[in-house]
Design a protein around this motif. Structure first.
Motif, PDB file in Angstrom:
ATOM      1  N   ALA A  59       2.810  31.728   8.244  1.00 53.92           N
ATOM      2  CA  ALA A  59       3.276  30.810   7.184  1.00 53.92           C
ATOM      3  C   ALA A  59       3.247  29.536   7.557  1.00 53.92           C
ATOM      4  CB  ALA A  59       4.182  31.088   5.563  1.00 53.92           C
ATOM      5  N   ASN A  60       3.642  29.410   8.916  1.00 55.62           N
ATOM      6  CA  ASN A  60       3.640  28.297   8.922  1.00 55.62           C
ATOM      7  C   ASN A  60       2.293  27.295   9.247  1.00 55.62           C
ATOM      8  OD1 ASN A  60       3.895  25.962  11.536  1.00 55.62           O
ATOM      9  ND2 ASN A  60       5.823  26.036  10.543  1.00 55.62           N
ATOM     10  N   ASP A  61       1.322  27.954  10.157  1.00 58.79           N
ATOM     11  CA  ASP A  61       0.204  27.981  10.447  1.00 58.79           C
ATOM     12  C   ASP A  61      -0.361  27.673   9.427  1.00 58.79           C
ATOM     13  OD1 ASP A  61      -1.151  27.058  12.658  1.00 58.79           O
ATOM     14  OD2 ASP A  61      -2.714  28.887  13.152  1.00 58.79           O
TER      15      ASP A  61
ATOM     16  N   VAL B 234       8.005  25.258   7.074  1.00 55.91           N
ATOM     17  CA  VAL B 234       9.215  24.848   8.201  1.00 55.91           C
ATOM     18  C   VAL B 234      10.264  25.396   7.818  1.00 55.91           C
ATOM     19  CG1 VAL B 234       9.909  22.870   9.040  1.00 55.91           C
ATOM     20  CG2 VAL B 234       7.670  22.182   8.152  1.00 55.91           C
ATOM     21  N   ILE B 235      11.250  24.938   6.257  1.00 56.20           N
ATOM     22  CA  ILE B 235      12.515  25.859   6.242  1.00 56.20           C
ATOM     23  C   ILE B 235      12.073  27.365   6.124  1.00 56.20           C
ATOM     24  CG2 ILE B 235      14.031  26.555   3.858  1.00 56.20           C
ATOM     25  CD1 ILE B 235      13.803  23.374   5.191  1.00 56.20           C
ATOM     26  N   GLY B 236      10.886  28.610   6.184  1.00 61.07           N
ATOM     27  CA  GLY B 236      10.956  29.823   5.990  1.00 61.07           C
ATOM     28  C   GLY B 236      10.975  30.378   7.891  1.00 61.07           C
ATOM     29  N   PHE B 237      10.155  28.999   8.178  1.00 71.50           N
ATOM     30  CA  PHE B 237       9.942  29.347   9.711  1.00 71.50           C
ATOM     31  C   PHE B 237      11.235  29.232  10.600  1.00 71.50           C
ATOM     32  CE2 PHE B 237       9.199  27.827  14.935  1.00 71.50           C
ATOM     33  CZ  PHE B 237       8.613  29.341  14.837  1.00 71.50           C
ATOM     34  N   VAL B 238      12.132  28.373  10.057  1.00 75.91           N
ATOM     35  CA  VAL B 238      13.057  27.674  10.814  1.00 75.91           C
ATOM     36  C   VAL B 238      14.281  29.487  10.394  1.00 75.91           C
ATOM     37  CG1 VAL B 238      15.151  26.394  11.124  1.00 75.91           C
ATOM     38  CG2 VAL B 238      13.207  25.216  11.409  1.00 75.91           C
ATOM     39  N   SER B 239      14.142  30.002   8.891  1.00 80.15           N
ATOM     40  CA  SER B 239      15.435  30.963   8.631  1.00 80.15           C
ATOM     41  C   SER B 239      15.026  32.138   9.716  1.00 80.15           C
ATOM     42  CB  SER B 239      14.857  30.746   6.877  1.00 80.15           C
ATOM     43  OG  SER B 239      13.566  31.246   7.257  1.00 80.15           O
ATOM     44  N   GLY B 240      13.805  31.995  10.518  1.00 76.61           N
ATOM     45  CA  GLY B 240      13.971  33.231  10.816  1.00 76.61           C
ATOM     46  C   GLY B 240      13.973  33.696  12.358  1.00 76.61           C
ATOM     47  N   TYR B 241      15.001  32.874  13.155  1.00 72.37           N
ATOM     48  CA  TYR B 241      14.938  32.168  13.963  1.00 72.37           C
ATOM     49  C   TYR B 241      15.492  33.259  14.723  1.00 72.37           C
ATOM     50  CZ  TYR B 241      18.185  29.585  18.138  1.00 72.37           C
ATOM     51  OH  TYR B 241      18.275  29.889  18.937  1.00 72.37           O
ATOM     52  N   SER B 242      16.801  34.390  14.127  1.00 72.20           N
ATOM     53  CA  SER B 242      17.492  35.693  14.658  1.00 72.20           C
ATOM     54  C   SER B 242      16.817  36.624  14.827  1.00 72.20           C
ATOM     55  CB  SER B 242      18.284  36.109  13.697  1.00 72.20           C
ATOM     56  OG  SER B 242      17.769  36.507  12.313  1.00 72.20           O
ATOM     57  N   LEU B 243      15.202  36.457  14.323  1.00 71.98           N
ATOM     58  CA  LEU B 243      14.077  38.164  14.472  1.00 71.98           C
ATOM     59  C   LEU B 243      13.147  37.476  15.422  1.00 71.98           C
ATOM     60  CD1 LEU B 243      13.338  38.144   9.993  1.00 71.98           C
ATOM     61  CD2 LEU B 243      14.824  38.961  11.785  1.00 71.98           C
ATOM     62  N   TYR B 244      12.750  36.670  16.493  1.00 68.71           N
ATOM     63  CA  TYR B 244      12.416  36.257  17.102  1.00 68.71           C
ATOM     64  C   TYR B 244      11.977  36.368  18.165  1.00 68.71           C
ATOM     65  CZ  TYR B 244      10.115  33.127  13.167  1.00 68.71           C
ATOM     66  OH  TYR B 244       9.772  32.592  12.031  1.00 68.71           O
ATOM     67  N   VAL B 245      11.960  37.421  19.105  1.00 71.48           N
ATOM     68  CA  VAL B 245      11.581  37.692  20.635  1.00 71.48           C
ATOM     69  C   VAL B 245      11.222  35.412  21.463  1.00 71.48           C
ATOM     70  CG1 VAL B 245      10.539  38.444  22.805  1.00 71.48           C
ATOM     71  CG2 VAL B 245      10.803  39.921  20.579  1.00 71.48           C
ATOM     72  N   ARG B 246      12.298  35.450  22.145  1.00 68.98           N
ATOM     73  CA  ARG B 246      11.918  33.544  22.592  1.00 68.98           C
ATOM     74  C   ARG B 246      11.821  34.264  24.057  1.00 68.98           C
ATOM     75  NH1 ARG B 246      15.438  34.239  18.504  1.00 68.98           N
ATOM     76  NH2 ARG B 246      17.880  34.025  19.531  1.00 68.98           N
ATOM     77  N   MET B 247      10.602  33.997  24.630  1.00 67.98           N
ATOM     78  CA  MET B 247      10.307  33.905  25.899  1.00 67.98           C
ATOM     79  C   MET B 247      11.402  32.561  26.619  1.00 67.98           C
ATOM     80  SD  MET B 247       6.673  34.169  27.790  1.00 67.98           S
ATOM     81  CE  MET B 247       6.621  34.346  29.997  1.00 67.98           C
ATOM     82  N   PRO B 248      11.716  32.413  27.417  1.00 66.68           N
ATOM     83  CA  PRO B 248      12.591  31.652  28.056  1.00 66.68           C
ATOM     84  C   PRO B 248      11.358  30.457  28.862  1.00 66.68           C
ATOM     85  CG  PRO B 248      13.178  33.310  29.732  1.00 66.68           C
ATOM     86  CD  PRO B 248      12.235  34.252  28.300  1.00 66.68           C
TER      87      PRO B 248
END
Length: 594
Positions: free
Chosen positions: A32-34, A230-244
């Protein structure tokens, strides 16, 4: 024992928690962000030529160059954004900050279009000359475009890699937790399908609003959509795999070059004697270490252990000694560059779809009904539709047919797919040249070679459909193939940077398009200018044939590069399934194309 049991329980809990991250449920937030990014960019960019010529009253060639320079800059900044993400910021935060800056740029664009003081007055009726935009008004426009370009630099290189991470890394964690299987579908086809849906919405709904309601609302709609995304993307923070992030890839590449140069006189030993350090490379090789290749042997000298290369603690001096994995990182990038460069001219070849082809459409009969005319910029709908249909047909039908002959899961390799797209793209410009010849013959036969601006020739705009549609078919093969190639063959710690190379191709192609138009414009003045404001007196068809010739030479170059390309070899870890023993087994294998 109790303490050891507690640690195992905590590890299991952490693994289970991580296993819940990533996967399909993250796709709506990321795509959605893209989607809104592309809706905003295409909604303005596809009709920018009309805004510059009809609202700001710039000459055609100047407006065309502004357009290609804007596209070039917007597709250049992702290289910086990709490096920032891979080096220290990570993909999530790079996307977030980039999206916010993009949002600010869209707000400025909307204000510049909505406020009368930021654009020149409308042309007087039947006026031969119109007052062009002032330096101040042009500066405001450029500032707005610069903000959107910087913002795109943060989101574009990371959205694709971040989305692929959710499926690749998320699937690995779920296999580790419960033996589940990876999702069997092509993320890249879905990614480009979403992009084309955004483009389709932009060239229909958004362009219609711009042409019939006003530019303020025409830009306000995608601006609001971007804010929601932008609001929707940030709200999914806890669901993401975040590769350091794995540290600056440019620094690692520089360390390899420096170490190899210092040992340039050394003799490369047997590959088994080159320096390896699994612990050092752990953070940049989670999917497997790169194995030694026999190409570009000069860089192997960076992995030769000599006196003084290792500290008393056992840690290497990285500006004097590199691991095989780090040496192979730079080899992978160098091997990719010739094939990457072949895509530049392909972008140049289609860059006129957003400028000259739209101006052609403006001179043709665009009536759909008595009260509705198709906006010139909305002709891009046929490119979008053709790409959407081709993507669906390729994924659901063509792959299954090709698989029977090739035995490959995806039917053909990514490089073959891109080559097919390049070949089809030549046919699009052949069609463009033929249609332009036909359009000019109609103008001559109707005595309208010197017709005033806004005059309509008795030839339907739908003559342009073949060239637009063939471009869409070509893009479905070429764009997806190139993106998959960059993601698959880039070192894993440089995938945001590799995705940025895709956008850098578009940037370089856009700038080359500006250069080509400028050269043609200057060199044809004496013999009858090819590119002029009055298309009926110009020779735009000759320009198209010139592009076809350049495409042919580029295609030969591409096939030579593909013939001598070597895929990266990767060491993977195969995990035992429950009931088949414990631990992992390291297996060395060369990775073939998927």
């Amino acid at each position: 024992m109790a303490e050891d049991g507690r640690e195992r329980t905590e590890d299991a809990t952490g693994t289970a928690k991580k296993a819940k991250q990533g996967g399909f449920r993250t796709m709506p937030f990321i795509l959605a962000n893209d989607f809104c990014d592309r809706l905003a960019t295409v909604g303005f960019g596809s009709n920018l030529i009309s805004y510059l010529t009809l609202q700001l009253h710039l000459p055609l060639v100047e407006a065309s160059n502004v357009l290609t320079n804007y596209h070039g800059t917007t597709n250049l900044t992702p290289l910086v954004g990709g490096l920032i993400a891979d080096s220290f910021a990570g993909r999530f935060w790079t996307i977030t900050v980039g999206s916010i800056i993009y949002q600010l740029g869209m707000v400025c664009l909307t204000l510049s279009a909505a406020l009368p003081s930021l654009r020149p007055p409308p042309c007087a009726k039947h006026a031969a000359e119109c007052q062009r935009a002032s330096t101040y008004q042009i500066a405001i426009l450029y500032l707005s475009l610069l903000c959107t370009s910087i913002g795109a630099g943060g989101s574009r290189p990371c959205n694709m890699a971040f989305g692929a991470d959710q499926l690749e890394l998320g699937a690995r964690r779920r296999r580790s937790a419960n033996g589940g299987k990876a999702p069997m579908w092509s993320f890249f086809n879905l990614y480009f399908f979403g992009i084309e849906l955004a483009k389709l919405t932009a060239v229909t709904v958004v362009v219609y609003i711009q042409e019939n309601v006003g530019w303020g609302w025409g830009l306000g709609v995608p601006t609001i959509a971007m804010f929601v995304a932008v609001i929707g993307f940030v709200s999914g923070y806890s669901l993401y795999v975040r590769m350091p992030p794995g540290g600056s890839p440019l620094v690692r590449l520089a360390q390899v070059v420096a170490a190899a140069f210092k040992k340039r006189k050394a003799v490369v030993p047997d590959p088994d004697l080159l320096y390896e350090d699994k612990k050092l490379d752990a953070g940049i090789s989670t999917t497997g270490r790169l194995l030694h290749t026999n190409q570009l042997k000069f860089f192997d000298k960076a992995a030769i252990v000599t006196e003084g290369d290792v500290l008393p603690s056992g840690e290497p001096k990285l500006w004097r000694l590199s691991t095989v994995h780090r040496v192979e990182e730079i080899k992978s990038i160098v091997r990719m560059l010739p094939i990457w460069a072949a895509g530049i001219l392909m972008v140049t070849a289609s860059s006129h779809n957003s400028s000259f082809a739209i101006q052609q459409a403006r001179t043709m009969d665009r009536d759909i009904t008595r009260s509705f005319k198709i906006p010139p910029a909305s002709m891009l709908i046929f490119t979008n539709l053709a790409m959407l249909v081709t993507l669906a047909f390729y994924d659901r039908v063509l792959v299954r047919v090709l698989r029977r002959f090739t035995g490959r899961p995806n039917g053909i390799t990514h490089l073959q797919r891109a080559g097919v797209g390049m070949t089809i793209a030549m046919l699009a410009n052949v069609a463009a040249a033929a249609v332009e010849t036909r359009r000019k013959s109609v103008a001559a036969a109707s005595g309208m070679l010197d017709a005033p601006k806004g005059a309509t020739l008795p030839i339907s705009v739908f003559w342009l459909v073949p060239q637009y549609a063939i471009h869409g078919i070509a893009d479905a093969f070429m764009d997806v193939g190139r993106m998959e190639f960059l993601y698959d063959q880039a070192p894993e710690s440089m995938r945001s940077t590799a995705a940025a190379l895709y956008w850098l191709t578009i940037s370089a192609g856009s700038y080359l398009g500006t250069l080509l138009v400028t050269i043609v414009h200057e060199k044809t003045q004496a013999s009858g200018q090819w590119l002029q404001d009055n298309l009926n007196r110009g020779k735009l068809d000759n320009y198209y044939w010139l592009v076809v010739g350049l495409q042919g030479l580029n295609l030969v170059y591409y096939f030579v590069c593909v013939k001598y390309y070597t895929f990266k070899p990767l060491e993977t870890e195969v995990e035992h399934q429950p009931g088949h023993g414990n631990g992992t087994q390291s297996t060395k294998k060369g990775v073939s194309y998927k």
